[in-house]
Motif scaffolding. Structure first.
Motif, PDB file in Angstrom:
ATOM      1  N   ARG A  59       0.915  -1.309  -0.232  1.00 50.76           N
ATOM      2  CA  ARG A  59      -0.029   0.055  -0.061  1.00 50.76           C
ATOM      3  C   ARG A  59       0.772   1.241  -0.158  1.00 50.76           C
ATOM      4  NH1 ARG A  59      -0.594   2.866   4.961  1.00 50.76           N
ATOM      5  NH2 ARG A  59       0.166   1.969   6.603  1.00 50.76           N
ATOM      6  N   HIS A  60       0.429   2.462  -0.073  1.00 46.04           N
ATOM      7  CA  HIS A  60       1.036   3.637  -0.206  1.00 46.04           C
ATOM      8  C   HIS A  60       1.027   4.148   1.156  1.00 46.04           C
ATOM      9  CE1 HIS A  60       0.802   4.692  -4.893  1.00 46.04           C
ATOM     10  NE2 HIS A  60       0.804   3.629  -4.643  1.00 46.04           N
ATOM     11  N   ILE A  61       2.353   4.298   1.535  1.00 47.00           N
ATOM     12  CA  ILE A  61       2.360   4.663   2.868  1.00 47.00           C
ATOM     13  C   ILE A  61       2.861   6.124   2.988  1.00 47.00           C
ATOM     14  CG2 ILE A  61       3.809   4.477   5.158  1.00 47.00           C
ATOM     15  CD1 ILE A  61       4.414   1.626   4.390  1.00 47.00           C
ATOM     16  N   LYS A  62       1.885   7.024   3.860  1.00 46.17           N
ATOM     17  CA  LYS A  62       2.148   8.342   3.941  1.00 46.17           C
ATOM     18  C   LYS A  62       2.761   8.704   5.273  1.00 46.17           C
ATOM     19  CE  LYS A  62      -1.450   9.426   0.500  1.00 46.17           C
ATOM     20  NZ  LYS A  62      -2.409  10.188   0.123  1.00 46.17           N
ATOM     21  N   CYS A  63       2.514   7.652   6.231  1.00 44.92           N
ATOM     22  CA  CYS A  63       3.006   8.259   7.673  1.00 44.92           C
ATOM     23  C   CYS A  63       3.647   7.031   8.773  1.00 44.92           C
ATOM     24  CB  CYS A  63       1.952   9.316   8.526  1.00 44.92           C
ATOM     25  SG  CYS A  63       0.479   8.336   8.625  1.00 44.92           S
ATOM     26  N   GLY A  64       4.044   6.101   7.955  1.00 35.24           N
ATOM     27  CA  GLY A  64       4.540   5.073   8.648  1.00 35.24           C
ATOM     28  C   GLY A  64       3.714   3.947   8.627  1.00 35.24           C
ATOM     29  N   LEU A  65       4.210   2.582   9.237  1.00 34.48           N
ATOM     30  CA  LEU A  65       3.658   1.562   9.276  1.00 34.48           C
ATOM     31  C   LEU A  65       2.706   1.362  10.196  1.00 34.48           C
ATOM     32  CD1 LEU A  65       6.640  -0.785   8.807  1.00 34.48           C
ATOM     33  CD2 LEU A  65       5.392  -0.022   6.974  1.00 34.48           C
ATOM     34  N   ASN A  66       1.609   0.621   9.912  1.00 38.19           N
ATOM     35  CA  ASN A  66       0.500   0.610  11.115  1.00 38.19           C
ATOM     36  C   ASN A  66       1.023  -0.937  11.775  1.00 38.19           C
ATOM     37  OD1 ASN A  66      -0.392  -1.946   9.921  1.00 38.19           O
ATOM     38  ND2 ASN A  66      -1.796  -0.859   8.473  1.00 38.19           N
ATOM     39  N   GLU A  67       0.334  -0.930  12.984  1.00 41.24           N
ATOM     40  CA  GLU A  67       0.930  -2.179  13.832  1.00 41.24           C
ATOM     41  C   GLU A  67       0.942  -3.486  13.297  1.00 41.24           C
ATOM     42  OE1 GLU A  67       2.566  -1.863  16.942  1.00 41.24           O
ATOM     43  OE2 GLU A  67       2.292   0.074  16.373  1.00 41.24           O
ATOM     44  N   PRO A  68      -0.044  -3.996  12.464  1.00 40.42           N
ATOM     45  CA  PRO A  68       0.275  -5.227  11.864  1.00 40.42           C
ATOM     46  C   PRO A  68       1.172  -5.508  10.714  1.00 40.42           C
ATOM     47  CG  PRO A  68      -2.217  -4.856  11.956  1.00 40.42           C
ATOM     48  CD  PRO A  68      -1.371  -3.479  12.431  1.00 40.42           C
ATOM     49  N   GLU A  69       1.743  -4.134   9.936  1.00 42.39           N
ATOM     50  CA  GLU A  69       2.611  -4.086   9.146  1.00 42.39           C
ATOM     51  C   GLU A  69       3.923  -4.133   9.917  1.00 42.39           C
ATOM     52  OE1 GLU A  69       0.713  -1.504   5.589  1.00 42.39           O
ATOM     53  OE2 GLU A  69       1.474  -0.485   7.315  1.00 42.39           O
ATOM     54  N   LYS A  70       4.059  -3.545  10.978  1.00 41.97           N
ATOM     55  CA  LYS A  70       5.397  -3.471  11.808  1.00 41.97           C
ATOM     56  C   LYS A  70       5.517  -4.831  12.102  1.00 41.97           C
ATOM     57  CE  LYS A  70       4.925   1.143  13.725  1.00 41.97           C
ATOM     58  NZ  LYS A  70       4.768   1.686  14.870  1.00 41.97           N
ATOM     59  N   VAL A  71       4.754  -5.634  12.812  1.00 38.47           N
ATOM     60  CA  VAL A  71       4.723  -7.095  12.994  1.00 38.47           C
ATOM     61  C   VAL A  71       5.213  -7.887  11.995  1.00 38.47           C
ATOM     62  CG1 VAL A  71       3.501  -9.270  13.809  1.00 38.47           C
ATOM     63  CG2 VAL A  71       3.319  -6.807  15.062  1.00 38.47           C
ATOM     64  N   ASP A  72       4.819  -7.626  10.770  1.00 35.65           N
ATOM     65  CA  ASP A  72       4.871  -8.520   9.323  1.00 35.65           C
ATOM     66  C   ASP A  72       6.416  -8.082   9.147  1.00 35.65           C
ATOM     67  OD1 ASP A  72       4.041 -10.133   7.380  1.00 35.65           O
ATOM     68  OD2 ASP A  72       3.875  -8.528   6.021  1.00 35.65           O
ATOM     69  N   TYR A  73       6.881  -6.929   9.196  1.00 36.45           N
ATOM     70  CA  TYR A  73       8.037  -6.633   8.702  1.00 36.45           C
ATOM     71  C   TYR A  73       9.024  -7.025   9.804  1.00 36.45           C
ATOM     72  CZ  TYR A  73      12.268  -3.587   7.399  1.00 36.45           C
ATOM     73  OH  TYR A  73      13.272  -3.253   6.836  1.00 36.45           O
TER      74      TYR A  73
END
Length: 87
Positions: A59-73
């Motif tokens: 997805r296009h990110i404008k202000c950082g990763l959300n919590e599920p994305e942080k965990v996935d990363y």
């Protein structure tokens, strides 16, 4: 829409190259290296350099990763580390 010439000489017309790659509309040379729910890794389609892997968000990110994305990363990135030297 933008016209982009890929390293294989093919020209594609897409709104966003990263979106086209993650959706499968455009296929990267060498295919998908690793993919998760939120991220996609492939070799650069415009300037292929041995060992250079492009990691993109789905997805296009404008202000950082959300919590599920942080965990996935945090679980996804080590998978890329294990592939060092294979591409």
């Amino acid at each position: 829409m933008r016209k982009i010439t890929l390293s294989n000489g093919k020209t594609v017309e897409v709104k966003c190259l990263s979106c086209a790659l993650t959706s499968g509309e455009v296929e990267a040379e060498g295919g998908v290296i690793v993919e998760s729910e939120y991220f996609h890794a492939h070799l650069d389609v415009a300037y292929p350099i041995e060992g250079l892997v492009i990691l993109v968000s789905k997805r296009h990110i404008k202000c950082g990763l959300n919590e599920p994305e942080k965990v996935d990363y945090k679980t996804y990135y080590p998978r890329l580390e294990k592939l060092k030297g294979k591409y």
